[in-house]
Design a protein around this motif. Structure first.
Motif, PDB file in Angstrom:
ATOM      1  N   ASP A 156       0.860  -1.189   0.000  1.00  0.00           N
ATOM      2  CA  ASP A 156       0.000   0.000   0.000  1.00  0.00           C
ATOM      3  C   ASP A 156       0.894   1.237   0.000  1.00  0.00           C
ATOM      4  OD1 ASP A 156      -1.770   2.090   0.500  1.00  0.00           O
ATOM      5  OD2 ASP A 156      -2.977   0.940   1.927  1.00  0.00           O
ATOM      6  N   GLN A 157       0.851   1.979  -1.077  1.00  0.00           N
ATOM      7  CA  GLN A 157       1.718   3.158  -1.221  1.00  0.00           C
ATOM      8  C   GLN A 157       1.097   4.427  -0.636  1.00  0.00           C
ATOM      9  OE1 GLN A 157       4.891   2.796  -2.476  1.00  0.00           O
ATOM     10  NE2 GLN A 157       4.275   0.628  -2.309  1.00  0.00           N
ATOM     11  N   GLY A 158      -0.090   4.321  -0.080  1.00  0.00           N
ATOM     12  CA  GLY A 158      -0.755   5.500   0.466  1.00  0.00           C
ATOM     13  C   GLY A 158      -0.222   5.886   1.830  1.00  0.00           C
ATOM     14  N   PRO A 159      -0.760   6.929   2.415  1.00  0.00           N
ATOM     15  CA  PRO A 159      -0.313   7.379   3.756  1.00  0.00           C
ATOM     16  C   PRO A 159      -0.670   6.350   4.817  1.00  0.00           C
ATOM     17  CG  PRO A 159      -2.308   8.541   3.105  1.00  0.00           C
ATOM     18  CD  PRO A 159      -1.868   7.770   1.902  1.00  0.00           C
ATOM     19  N   LYS A 160       0.013   6.434   5.953  1.00  0.00           N
ATOM     20  CA  LYS A 160      -0.238   5.494   7.046  1.00  0.00           C
ATOM     21  C   LYS A 160      -1.694   5.562   7.488  1.00  0.00           C
ATOM     22  CE  LYS A 160       1.471   4.243  11.669  1.00  0.00           C
ATOM     23  NZ  LYS A 160       2.458   4.588  12.729  1.00  0.00           N
ATOM     24  N   TYR A 161      -2.208   6.762   7.643  1.00  0.00           N
ATOM     25  CA  TYR A 161      -3.620   6.958   7.973  1.00  0.00           C
ATOM     26  C   TYR A 161      -4.272   7.792   6.879  1.00  0.00           C
ATOM     27  CZ  TYR A 161      -3.311   4.979  12.666  1.00  0.00           C
ATOM     28  OH  TYR A 161      -3.162   4.120  13.720  1.00  0.00           O
ATOM     29  N   LEU A 162      -5.431   7.354   6.438  1.00  0.00           N
ATOM     30  CA  LEU A 162      -6.182   8.044   5.384  1.00  0.00           C
ATOM     31  C   LEU A 162      -7.573   8.336   5.914  1.00  0.00           C
ATOM     32  CD1 LEU A 162      -6.277   8.970   2.394  1.00  0.00           C
ATOM     33  CD2 LEU A 162      -7.174   6.692   1.847  1.00  0.00           C
ATOM     34  N   ASN A 163      -7.980   9.581   5.808  1.00  0.00           N
ATOM     35  CA  ASN A 163      -9.293   9.981   6.320  1.00  0.00           C
ATOM     36  C   ASN A 163     -10.226  10.368   5.186  1.00  0.00           C
ATOM     37  OD1 ASN A 163      -7.341  10.601   8.724  1.00  0.00           O
ATOM     38  ND2 ASN A 163      -9.387  10.628   9.621  1.00  0.00           N
ATOM     39  N   THR A 164     -11.505  10.436   5.519  1.00  0.00           N
ATOM     40  CA  THR A 164     -12.495  10.976   4.597  1.00  0.00           C
ATOM     41  C   THR A 164     -12.102  12.406   4.230  1.00  0.00           C
ATOM     42  OG1 THR A 164     -14.292   9.619   5.470  1.00  0.00           O
ATOM     43  CG2 THR A 164     -14.914  11.679   4.408  1.00  0.00           C
ATOM     44  N   PRO A 165     -12.256  12.810   2.962  1.00  0.00           N
ATOM     45  CA  PRO A 165     -11.973  14.200   2.596  1.00  0.00           C
ATOM     46  C   PRO A 165     -13.072  15.123   3.105  1.00  0.00           C
ATOM     47  CG  PRO A 165     -12.920  13.048   0.730  1.00  0.00           C
ATOM     48  CD  PRO A 165     -12.722  12.008   1.812  1.00  0.00           C
ATOM     49  N   GLU A 166     -12.874  16.410   2.968  1.00  0.00           N
ATOM     50  CA  GLU A 166     -13.894  17.375   3.367  1.00  0.00           C
ATOM     51  C   GLU A 166     -15.161  17.155   2.541  1.00  0.00           C
ATOM     52  OE1 GLU A 166     -13.645  20.366   5.585  1.00  0.00           O
ATOM     53  OE2 GLU A 166     -12.108  19.049   6.420  1.00  0.00           O
ATOM     54  N   THR A 167     -16.285  17.001   3.219  1.00  0.00           N
ATOM     55  CA  THR A 167     -17.572  16.822   2.555  1.00  0.00           C
ATOM     56  C   THR A 167     -18.612  17.690   3.246  1.00  0.00           C
ATOM     57  OG1 THR A 167     -18.360  15.023   3.972  1.00  0.00           O
ATOM     58  CG2 THR A 167     -16.962  14.408   2.087  1.00  0.00           C
ATOM     59  N   ALA A 168     -19.854  17.594   2.786  1.00  0.00           N
ATOM     60  CA  ALA A 168     -20.936  18.329   3.437  1.00  0.00           C
ATOM     61  C   ALA A 168     -21.133  17.855   4.870  1.00  0.00           C
ATOM     62  CB  ALA A 168     -22.232  18.158   2.648  1.00  0.00           C
ATOM     63  N   LEU A 169     -20.745  16.604   5.158  1.00  0.00           N
ATOM     64  CA  LEU A 169     -20.888  16.059   6.507  1.00  0.00           C
ATOM     65  C   LEU A 169     -19.625  16.203   7.338  1.00  0.00           C
ATOM     66  CD1 LEU A 169     -22.675  12.625   5.822  1.00  0.00           C
ATOM     67  CD2 LEU A 169     -23.737  14.791   6.467  1.00  0.00           C
ATOM     68  N   TYR A 170     -18.481  16.024   6.694  1.00  0.00           N
ATOM     69  CA  TYR A 170     -17.227  15.851   7.420  1.00  0.00           C
ATOM     70  C   TYR A 170     -16.331  17.083   7.301  1.00  0.00           C
ATOM     71  CZ  TYR A 170     -12.828  13.619   8.877  1.00  0.00           C
ATOM     72  OH  TYR A 170     -11.662  13.294   9.524  1.00  0.00           O
ATOM     73  N   LYS A 171     -16.155  17.771   8.420  1.00  0.00           N
ATOM     74  CA  LYS A 171     -15.260  18.923   8.502  1.00  0.00           C
ATOM     75  C   LYS A 171     -14.203  18.586   9.550  1.00  0.00           C
ATOM     76  CE  LYS A 171     -18.208  21.143   5.857  1.00  0.00           C
ATOM     77  NZ  LYS A 171     -17.917  21.368   4.420  1.00  0.00           N
ATOM     78  N   LYS A 172     -13.011  18.207   9.083  1.00  0.00           N
ATOM     79  CA  LYS A 172     -12.013  17.660  10.009  1.00  0.00           C
ATOM     80  C   LYS A 172     -11.618  18.632  11.108  1.00  0.00           C
ATOM     81  CE  LYS A 172      -7.987  18.813   7.110  1.00  0.00           C
ATOM     82  NZ  LYS A 172      -6.843  18.242   6.355  1.00  0.00           N
TER      83      LYS A 172
END
Length: 632
Positions: free
Chosen positions: A228-244
């Motif tokens: 897996d070449q992605g980051p160690k932790y991957l989160n949901t991107p900014e959406t109408a629901l999710y504001k990190k």
């Protein structure tokens, strides 16, 4: 721009979201007389129930801590939601379609429906991931959890799941459940490439991220496979629901403990939250892919009740925030950033760092639950940690290094919230530096003055209600029979307006009663709000809430208290006349006071004078009115 919610829709939410059912999900309510329910207050620790709910009035009030309001304000305080979000949450539960207004133009249709669809997509995805954790492919994920001390029950408790490898397993599952490609794009559950959409999370251990109400709004995923070449932790991107910047992992599980203990523990990762909760530290939360920031401060403060009163000083609210950081350079930098937010809290802030650099998850693996609890017991004030960190970056063996360290640390000591601690820490700083105490104290005072000059007053506590001094200073004495009569009369008007207005005596008294009849400033203002709201005989179902809105935020709690205080009457068929006699008592007392004033005026004017005769005529009129009130 979303705009404001239509007022009629807000009233519909209050009416169709039964206050006793909403509160009853969080508070065990028992009958406390006709039309009144009582339970233990969710906003402060108590052994004897003082939290009252009056469903007919749509209001609640705690006679212990003084909090009160309607069903919307209950959700706002309980879940730390802004007004609009609390209304939207209740509207969804009650089946009310909200309309939005901004400058006279309605909000674009479909936004509320889209939110429901996105929340449903996340619920389906969370269930799918949790189911996949039991699959043969997910053994690597189960091993990851087991190696860190988390069994199947822990995984179920936190909803941990597994996203299978491949490109479209979740996408296909969601499409088969009726979700469109556009909904998948808006959800953040998929990414998009040249060949179309594909699963964002693949071959990863997945944690559902929930908002304060328990709705899944996003996910955090941990890399498991070496390819897996992605980051160690991957989160949901900014959406109408999710504001990190506004989300805290574990908040749905921690909110009750945060509110009760008035303490929040901020850790750095999902497994740290799990370790803390399993160790009994149930007020632990973590940020999601971003540093703890200003919006997180607001969320935590609302839950802790970190507002205080108008005179509350910084550091005196009784609330606490404990940050845990790794002992490495990144952890120190995180602590320094958190210290920059320190002045936004009224709470006292602390930091807990393990001397060996272990996080709560590591500590639980090595030393069990007790090791995690011991970490929190070793917490030190955040400013002390920052002072020592700033000193460690300087060479204290040289005069130049000590002077540079003093310049770095003096503003920290000068910014300590508790002013009584400043001299003590100035002395400690002098000892750590090996410098003269007076010189260090002067440097601290100079730094403190410079800080005050640049920032002026510390920020006011969000949520603090501005209090009119004239109203706040008039504290009614509950033992005074006049005060009791005035309070009960307002309770009658708020709780049983139709019954009283339909009684002949009640109709007469309501016509003659005015605000001047009330001697308690708060009660006079509440009666004025009642008059401004409408005629008691033709009130709507949202009467008490309309009065509270008319009274304004300063008096809304007083309205709530009056609206839920049980009336000493248990005969519904005679409630109207009984209430009328209560109002008549207030009017009688008012007339008696006016007669006394007129007799004094007549005596001062002298017999036979025009002013004296006018006063005498008014006395006769008032005596007649008073007799009519007293006649059976």
């Amino acid at each position: 721009m979303a705009g404001t919610i239509n007022r009629d829709d807000i009233a519909a939410v209050r009416e169709r979201a039964p206050i006793e059912e909403i509160i009853g999900q969080h508070v065990a309510l028992k009958s406390a007389g006709v039309g009144t329910l009582k339970g233990l207050c969710p906003f402060h620790d108590e052994r004897t129930p003082s939290f009252n709910v009056r469903p007919a009035a749509g209001r609640w009030h705690c006679f212990g801590c003084g909090e009160g309001g309607d069903v919307i304000e209950f959700v706002m305080r309980l879940d730390g939601l802004p007004f609009a979000e609390a209304v939207e949450y209740l509207a969804e539960r009650a089946g009310v379609q909200l309309r939005y207004e901004a400058g006279g133009s309605a909000k674009r249709e479909g936004t509320s429906g889209q939110r429901k669809r996105l929340l449903e997509a996340h619920r389906v995805a969370a269930a799918y991931f949790a189911e996949q954790l039991a699959s043969p492919e997910a053994r690597i994920g189960r091993d990851f959890l087991r190696e860190r001390g988390f069994d199947r029950a822990a995984a179920e408790m936190f909803g941990v799941g597994y996203a299978p490898q491949g490109w479209s397993h979740l996408s296909d599952h969601l499409k088969s459940s009726g979700f469109t490609i556009d909904e998948l794009r808006a959800s953040g559950l998929v990414s998009e490439g040249a060949k179309g959409v594909y699963d964002r999370f693949r071959g990863r251990l997945v944690w559902p991220i929930r908002d304060v109400t328990g709705e899944v709004i996003g996910f955090g995923a941990r890399r498991l496979h070496e390819d897996d070449q992605g980051p160690k932790y991957l989160n949901t991107p900014e959406t109408a629901l999710y504001k990190k910047a506004q989300v805290l992992y574990g908040l749905d599980l921690a909110k009750s403990a945060i509110r009760t203990e008035r303490t929040a523990v901020v850790v750095e990762g999902y497994t740290d939250v799990m370790a803390c909760h399993l160790a009994g530290i149930t007020n632990a939360v973590a940020t999601c892919g971003t540093a703890f920031g200003t919006d997180h401060v607001k969320v935590v403060r609302r839950l802790m009740g970190d507002t205080g009163g108008p005179q509350t000083k910084i550091g005196e609210s009784g609330a606490k925030v404990v940050f845990t950081f790794d002992g490495d350079e990144a952890g120190q930098n995180a602590a320094l950033k958190s210290f920059q937010l320190d002045q936004q809290f009224l709470a006292q802030t602390f930091v807990a760092v393990d001397p060996d650099g272990k996080d709560p998850c590591d500590l639980r693996q090595d030393g069990g639950d007790e090791a995690v609890r011991a970490l929190l017991d070793r917490r030190v004030p955040l400013f002390e940690f920052v002072i020592r960190t700033s000193l460690s970056s300087h060479d204290l063996e040289t005069a130049e290094g000590r002077v540079a360290a003093l310049r770095a640390a003096a503003p920290v000591v000068g910014g300590i919230k508790d002013r009584a601690l400043q001299p003590e820490y100035a002395r400690r700083l002098a000892g750590w530096l090996g410098m003269d105490v007076d010189a260090v104290t002067r440097a601290v005072k100079d730094a403190g003055r410079a800080r005050q000059g640049s920032s002026h007053e510390p920020p006011a506590a969000t949520g603090a209600i501005p209090v009119d001094p004239a109203v706040a200073s008039a504290r009614p004495n509950p033992r005074d029979p006049v005060v009791r009569a005035e309070a009960m009369s307002l309770g009658v008007l708020l709780q049983s307006p139709r019954e009283v207005a339909s009684d002949p005596l009640g109709a007469q008294v309501i016509a003659d009663l005015d605000a001047a009849a009330y001697t308690v400033p708060q009660y006079r203002a509440v009666y004025e709000a009642i008059q401004a709201t409408g005629v008691p005989g033709s009130v709507g179902s949202d009467w008490a809430n309309d009065v509270a809105e008319q009274a304004g935020p300063t008096l809304a709690v007083v309205v709530s208290e009056l609206a839920v205080t049980p009336l000493p009457h248990d005969r519904p068929d005679a409630l109207g006349h009984w209430g009328a006699t209560v109002l008549a008592r207030v009017l009688d007392l008012s007339i008696t006071r006016r007669i006394g004033d007129l007799r004094g005026r007549m005596q001062r004017a002298g017999a036979g004078t025009e002013e004296g005769q006018a006063a005498f005529a008014e006395i006769i009129r008032l005596e007649t009115a008073r007799r009519s009130l007293r006649e059976p």
